[in-house]
Motif scaffolding. Structure first.
Motif, PDB file in Angstrom:
ATOM      1  N   GLY A   1      24.741  -2.844  -6.403  1.00 11.85           N
ATOM      2  CA  GLY A   1      23.825  -2.254  -5.435  1.00 11.85           C
ATOM      3  C   GLY A   1      22.625  -3.133  -5.208  1.00 11.85           C
ATOM      4  O   GLY A   1      22.728  -4.340  -5.196  1.00 11.85           O
ATOM      5  N   THR A   2      21.471  -2.529  -5.062  1.00  7.71           N
ATOM      6  CA  THR A   2      20.254  -3.267  -4.778  1.00  7.71           C
ATOM      7  C   THR A   2      19.362  -3.269  -6.005  1.00  7.71           C
ATOM      8  O   THR A   2      19.112  -2.234  -6.594  1.00  7.71           O
ATOM      9  N   LYS A   3      18.885  -4.444  -6.383  1.00  8.22           N
ATOM     10  CA  LYS A   3      17.965  -4.579  -7.500  1.00  8.22           C
ATOM     11  C   LYS A   3      16.557  -4.696  -6.926  1.00  8.22           C
ATOM     12  O   LYS A   3      16.291  -5.554  -6.106  1.00  8.22           O
ATOM     13  N   ARG A   4      15.665  -3.841  -7.330  1.00  6.98           N
ATOM     14  CA  ARG A   4      14.298  -3.847  -6.817  1.00  6.98           C
ATOM     15  C   ARG A   4      13.358  -4.423  -7.861  1.00  6.98           C
ATOM     16  O   ARG A   4      13.560  -4.250  -9.043  1.00  6.98           O
ATOM     17  N   SER A   5      12.320  -5.084  -7.386  1.00  9.22           N
ATOM     18  CA  SER A   5      11.311  -5.593  -8.315  1.00  9.22           C
ATOM     19  C   SER A   5      10.416  -4.446  -8.749  1.00  9.22           C
ATOM     20  O   SER A   5      10.278  -3.443  -8.048  1.00  9.22           O
ATOM     21  N   VAL A   6       9.802  -4.583  -9.896  1.00 10.45           N
ATOM     22  CA  VAL A   6       8.905  -3.554 -10.407  1.00 10.45           C
ATOM     23  C   VAL A   6       7.733  -3.357  -9.463  1.00 10.45           C
ATOM     24  O   VAL A   6       7.329  -2.237  -9.180  1.00 10.45           O
ATOM     25  N   THR A   7       7.191  -4.452  -8.929  1.00 10.44           N
ATOM     26  CA  THR A   7       6.009  -4.359  -8.079  1.00 10.44           C
ATOM     27  C   THR A   7       6.287  -3.671  -6.751  1.00 10.44           C
ATOM     28  O   THR A   7       5.408  -3.075  -6.166  1.00 10.44           O
ATOM     29  N   GLU A   8       7.530  -3.746  -6.272  1.00 10.16           N
ATOM     30  CA  GLU A   8       7.849  -3.132  -4.977  1.00 10.16           C
ATOM     31  C   GLU A   8       7.619  -1.631  -4.996  1.00 10.16           C
ATOM     32  O   GLU A   8       7.141  -1.061  -4.026  1.00 10.16           O
ATOM     33  N   ASP A   9       7.971  -0.971  -6.079  1.00 11.95           N
ATOM     34  CA  ASP A   9       7.855   0.476  -6.150  1.00 11.95           C
ATOM     35  C   ASP A   9       6.571   0.942  -6.825  1.00 11.95           C
ATOM     36  O   ASP A   9       6.357   2.124  -6.992  1.00 11.95           O
ATOM     37  N   ALA A  10       5.697  -0.001  -7.200  1.00  4.68           N
ATOM     38  CA  ALA A  10       4.516   0.343  -7.981  1.00  4.68           C
ATOM     39  C   ALA A  10       3.434   1.060  -7.178  1.00  4.68           C
ATOM     40  O   ALA A  10       2.687   1.841  -7.730  1.00  4.68           O
ATOM     41  N   THR A  11       3.335   0.786  -5.885  1.00  2.00           N
ATOM     42  CA  THR A  11       2.266   1.384  -5.085  1.00  2.00           C
ATOM     43  C   THR A  11       2.810   1.887  -3.758  1.00  2.00           C
ATOM     44  O   THR A  11       3.876   1.469  -3.311  1.00  2.00           O
ATOM     45  N   ASP A  12       2.045   2.773  -3.125  1.00  2.00           N
ATOM     46  CA  ASP A  12       2.431   3.239  -1.796  1.00  2.00           C
ATOM     47  C   ASP A  12       2.421   2.082  -0.805  1.00  2.00           C
ATOM     48  O   ASP A  12       3.272   2.005   0.074  1.00  2.00           O
ATOM     49  N   ASP A  13       1.433   1.175  -0.942  1.00  2.00           N
ATOM     50  CA  ASP A  13       1.386   0.005  -0.059  1.00  2.00           C
ATOM     51  C   ASP A  13       2.631  -0.852  -0.237  1.00  2.00           C
ATOM     52  O   ASP A  13       3.199  -1.337   0.739  1.00  2.00           O
ATOM     53  N   GLY A  14       3.051  -1.051  -1.489  1.00  2.00           N
ATOM     54  CA  GLY A  14       4.256  -1.841  -1.761  1.00  2.00           C
ATOM     55  C   GLY A  14       5.484  -1.211  -1.125  1.00  2.00           C
ATOM     56  O   GLY A  14       6.335  -1.905  -0.562  1.00  2.00           O
ATOM     57  N   LYS A  15       5.576   0.103  -1.177  1.00  2.00           N
ATOM     58  CA  LYS A  15       6.698   0.811  -0.562  1.00  2.00           C
ATOM     59  C   LYS A  15       6.671   0.642   0.952  1.00  2.00           C
ATOM     60  O   LYS A  15       7.706   0.455   1.585  1.00  2.00           O
ATOM     61  N   ALA A  16       5.473   0.709   1.547  1.00  2.00           N
ATOM     62  CA  ALA A  16       5.340   0.564   3.000  1.00  2.00           C
ATOM     63  C   ALA A  16       5.738  -0.849   3.439  1.00  2.00           C
ATOM     64  O   ALA A  16       6.414  -1.022   4.458  1.00  2.00           O
ATOM     65  N   VAL A  17       5.319  -1.862   2.670  1.00  2.00           N
ATOM     66  CA  VAL A  17       5.674  -3.244   3.000  1.00  2.00           C
ATOM     67  C   VAL A  17       7.178  -3.440   2.854  1.00  2.00           C
ATOM     68  O   VAL A  17       7.821  -4.034   3.726  1.00  2.00           O
ATOM     69  N   ALA A  18       7.749  -2.935   1.779  1.00  2.00           N
ATOM     70  CA  ALA A  18       9.196  -3.061   1.570  1.00  2.00           C
ATOM     71  C   ALA A  18       9.961  -2.433   2.734  1.00  2.00           C
ATOM     72  O   ALA A  18      10.945  -2.996   3.226  1.00  2.00           O
ATOM     73  N   GLU A  19       9.510  -1.282   3.198  1.00  2.50           N
ATOM     74  CA  GLU A  19      10.174  -0.609   4.321  1.00  2.50           C
ATOM     75  C   GLU A  19      10.017  -1.410   5.612  1.00  2.50           C
ATOM     76  O   GLU A  19      10.959  -1.519   6.408  1.00  2.50           O
ATOM     77  N   ALA A  20       8.836  -1.986   5.844  1.00  2.00           N
ATOM     78  CA  ALA A  20       8.608  -2.797   7.050  1.00  2.00           C
ATOM     79  C   ALA A  20       9.511  -4.030   7.052  1.00  2.00           C
ATOM     80  O   ALA A  20      10.105  -4.379   8.079  1.00  2.00           O
ATOM     81  N   VAL A  21       9.616  -4.685   5.893  1.00  2.00           N
ATOM     82  CA  VAL A  21      10.490  -5.862   5.794  1.00  2.00           C
ATOM     83  C   VAL A  21      11.951  -5.451   5.982  1.00  2.00           C
ATOM     84  O   VAL A  21      12.693  -6.093   6.712  1.00  2.00           O
ATOM     85  N   ARG A  22      12.340  -4.371   5.352  1.00  2.00           N
ATOM     86  CA  ARG A  22      13.720  -3.872   5.486  1.00  2.00           C
ATOM     87  C   ARG A  22      14.042  -3.590   6.958  1.00  2.00           C
ATOM     88  O   ARG A  22      15.096  -3.985   7.460  1.00  2.00           O
TER      89      ARG A  22
END
Length: 83
Positions: free
Chosen positions: A7-28
């Motif tokens: 599946g998909t391996k996520r970095s720890v920092t990606e899920d650490a903050t709401d901002d990180g989640k928003a950036v990950a979603e924008a990139v996705r």
């Protein structure tokens, strides 16, 4: 974020903050399902790869001829890497 067989391996920092989640979603949303060109960044002092403080390799990602890295910087979703 990296694809693995399980599946998909996520970095720890990606899920650490709401901002990180928003950036990950924008990139996705920007790159998912699209053809990408990925250029690894070589170290100036050797032929090895530049590695960040988390041990990850650094690269420039292009989607439709535009640098996704520059897009992240211009939109304020990333900051420049400084060694």
């Amino acid at each position: 974020m990296a694809k693995t067989q399980g599946g998909t391996k996520r970095s720890v920092t990606e899920d650490a903050t709401d901002d990180g989640k928003a950036v990950a979603e924008a990139v996705r949303a920007r790159i998912e399902g699209k053809s990408l060109y990925i250029c690894s960044i070589k170290a100036k002092r050797s032929d090895g790869q530049v590695i960040d403080s988390f041990g990850r390799y650094l690269a420039v990602v292009y989607e439709n001829g535009e640098s996704v890295n520059d897009w992240l910087l211009a939109s304020g979703m990333a900051v420049p890497f400084e060694k």
